[in-house]
Each structure stands twice: as C-alpha cells, then as structure tokens.
Write an enzyme that holds these catalytic residues in place. Structure first.
Site, PDB file in Angstrom:
ATOM      1  N   GLU A 215       0.817  -1.204   0.000  1.00 40.30           N
ATOM      2  CA  GLU A 215       0.000   0.000   0.000  1.00 40.30           C
ATOM      3  C   GLU A 215       0.858   1.264   0.000  1.00 40.30           C
ATOM      4  OE1 GLU A 215      -3.570   0.354  -0.127  1.00 40.30           O
ATOM      5  OE2 GLU A 215      -3.024  -1.561  -0.978  1.00 40.30           O
ATOM      6  N   ASP A 307      -2.761 -14.988  -1.869  1.00 40.05           N
ATOM      7  CA  ASP A 307      -3.099 -14.091  -0.762  1.00 40.05           C
ATOM      8  C   ASP A 307      -4.320 -14.622  -0.023  1.00 40.05           C
ATOM      9  OD1 ASP A 307      -2.462 -11.871   0.833  1.00 40.05           O
ATOM     10  OD2 ASP A 307      -3.948 -10.643  -0.173  1.00 40.05           O
TER      11      ASP A 307
END
Length: 359
Positions: A215, A307
């Site tokens: 991020e 993920d």
C-alpha cells in the site's frame, strides 16, 4: 520452450507443481465450512447459501480499498475461535492446495485474532500446525505429496508484535512447522518502524522475516521493510514506481531502475506477488498491466501467490493460468516462478533443494 500460442488450461495449470509462499489461513476457508462453523458458533453470516456467500466475499474484496477488503475477515475469524475449528480449517487448506497441485506452501495467520473464546496463543498455533500435519497425512494417503508450514503474523495496527515475535521463537523450538514472523494488516500509517522492538528481537534471534508492503506510501513501505530485516516482501507490487518501463512493457535494467529497485534486484529480495489481489485492492488496473512478467524477465525474484483464496475467488492454478495467458509466459518462465519461490522459502535448504529438483 513456449506455450505455442495456446492458452494454459486449468488442467495443465493444476498439473504444474506449484510453490505458494503468501496465503492467509483466514482468507482461504471453503464457503461451505464457513457456513457450518458459523452455525456451530452461533455466528450470523450475510448468506447461508454457498454460492451467494462466495459472491459476497468476492464483492467485498474487489473494491480498490484495502480496508474494505480486510473487513471481510470479520466473518472468517469469527468461526475460527475454537481449537477444533482451527484444526479443521488448516487441514482443509492443505487438502485444497494439494488437490490444486501445490507441493510446498507457507500459510500465514495472526494468532492474536483467534483468542475470543479464551485460547492461548500457543494453543492457537498448536491447533493450526496439527491441522497442517493431518492434511499432509491425508494428502499422502491419497497419493499427493505436499509440505505446508506456518508463518505467524503480528497485526501492525495493534501493540502485540513483541509478544508474537517471542511466540515464533518459543514455538519453533519444538514445532518445525513454525518458520517465520510477519507484519500484516492495514499498512498505510502503520509502518514497520512502529514495530522496531519486535523486528529487532526477530533479527537478534535469527528468525525468518517477511513483511507486507503493498500500500501507499509505496516505495517507503518497501524500503522500510528491508531496513527492518525483511528477507521477503509481502506483495511488493508498488516497486513498479521505481522502475521505468519501455514502450513495449519490458525493463531495461541498465537504465530503468531506481535505487530501491536496483537493490531488490541485486540482492534478489523475493517479492510475494498476488496478482488478482493487487487488482482488487487497486494497486494495478488489471492482470494485463501487472508488472510481474516484465520483472520476471528482467531477473527479479518474483513468485505467484493467492493471498486470500476465498476473498479473491482464486486458487494457485487459476493465478498461474491467468498470469500465463495474460503475459504469454513460456513453460520455462512458469517453472522459474516456482523455482524462485522454493529457493526463497523458509524451510531448511536441504528441503528446498529436494523440492526444487521436482519442479
């Protein structure tokens, strides 16, 4: 060796021996199991229909917003608060990965998220690793060979990272399934430096370390993860901000790398890429624009991961097929992705070499 212009089929992708390094236990439950465990726990779900529940999780993940993505875990974590539930989920994860052609996987979870019904941290880990062992034995009985190890995550939004680093050190002394420490959860505003004490302890006790960095602030999170001792980077897709891509999408490593990208390439820091997740959280626009293929061809140490299989609606085989077909990967390139992963795995080198020989 090329794919001869043909798309990689699901069957071919399942048959490919695969190595998975970034998969979350609480993000990979079977929808049917979520429903059964919710009923046993008295937990209310958005739907008790398997297909509708799967669609609900995927809609929640595909938002371009990591915080909304993470919010879907309220329901999976809620049904993983008892030892038998944790063991079941872990065993099923092994079964599902083995059936999908995985030969080695590292599945991570945050023990601190599974204490609502009074389990001690050690009991949480013991239940999960018992499930991994049961799943491996059941897979072997069915003719499949798979090894699954555990990465313990500390939530970077909380203040228990030192406790979790000590947990890794304590558990690995007698349980060889525990192989690494990770920082997970919301990243923006929660840099690794907030957990300097835990990471210093992990380094001092020679723990394997992987840290999420997917991020904003992009390069800063990746750089700080390396600064604080990460051997691998969870995701790392935003390293593309330090790379200049040629008009054809390739990378000229002589002229196109900034200092961080050059460091990651030269040191062969492994990037645990999860392409579908990266689309869902808005890190890239599409699989077709994902930098994984260009980075692989430029020599970066990248691998393909899921993920969260439930939230993103993926399996390792579907991720490999999607990436391969979007970027015309050759058979040799597909193998290299798995070789990269096993060479960067946190199991003993003897085991890495043995598994690499089978890829």
């Amino acid at each position: 060796m090329t794919l001869i212009g043909a798309a990689l089929t699901t069957a071919e992708s399942v048959a490919l021996p695969k190595v998975l390094l970034h998969d979350h236990l609480d993000g990979g439950l079977r929808p049917s199991t979520v429903i059964e465990l919710a009923d046993a726990s008295g937990w209310t779900l958005p739907s008790t229909d398997v297909d509708e529940l799967q669609a609900w999780f995927t809609r929640g993940a595909d938002t371009d917003d990591i915080l909304q993505y993470l919010a879907t875990f309220e329901h999976t974590c809620a049904v993983m608060q008892h030892a038998d539930h944790l063991e079941r989920v872990a065993a099923e994860a092994v079964a599902d990965l083995a059936a999908d052609g995985c030969v080695y996987a590292e599945v991570r979870f945050a023990p601190e998220l599974h204490q609502a019904q009074g389990l001690a941290l050690d009991e949480v880990v013991e239940a999960v690793t018992a499930g991994f062992r049961r799943g491996e034995a059941e897979a072997a009985a069915g003719g499949s060979s798979i090894v699954v190890n555990a990465i313990l995550c500390a939530m970077r939004t909380e203040g228990r990272s030192v406790e979790i680093a000590h947990l890794v050190d304590r558990m690995r002394a007698w349980d060889d399934k525990v192989v690494a420490f990770d920082l997970a959860g919301a990243e923006t505003g929660f840099p690794p430096s907030l957990h300097a004490e835990a990471l210093a302890f992990a380094r001092r006790t020679q723990q394997n370390i992987t840290i999420h960095a997917s991020e904003p602030p992009d390069l800063t999170l990746i750089s700080e993860a390396i600064e604080y001792g990460a051997h691998r980077i969870g995701h790392g897709v935003r390293l593309q901000a330090d790379i200049e891509f040629s008009p054809d999408g390739s990378i000229d490593t002589a002229t196109g790398l900034g200092p961080l990208a050059r460091h990651v390439l030269d040191r062969q820091v492994h990037l645990e890429m999860a392409p579908t997740c990266h689309v869902h959280i808005g890190a890239v626009e599409s699989i077709a624009t994902h930098p994984i293929a260009a980075m692989l061809r430029a020599g970066f140490n990248v691998g393909v991961n899921t993920d969260n299989r439930l939230m993103s609606g993926v399996m390792p085989s579907s991720e490999f097929a999607t990436v391969a077909n979007a970027h015309d990967l050759t058979a040799d390139e597909l193998r290299q992705l798995n070789v990269n992963a096993i060479r960067s795995a946190f199991c003993p080198i003897e085991q890495r070499r043995s598994i690499a020989a089978t890829l």
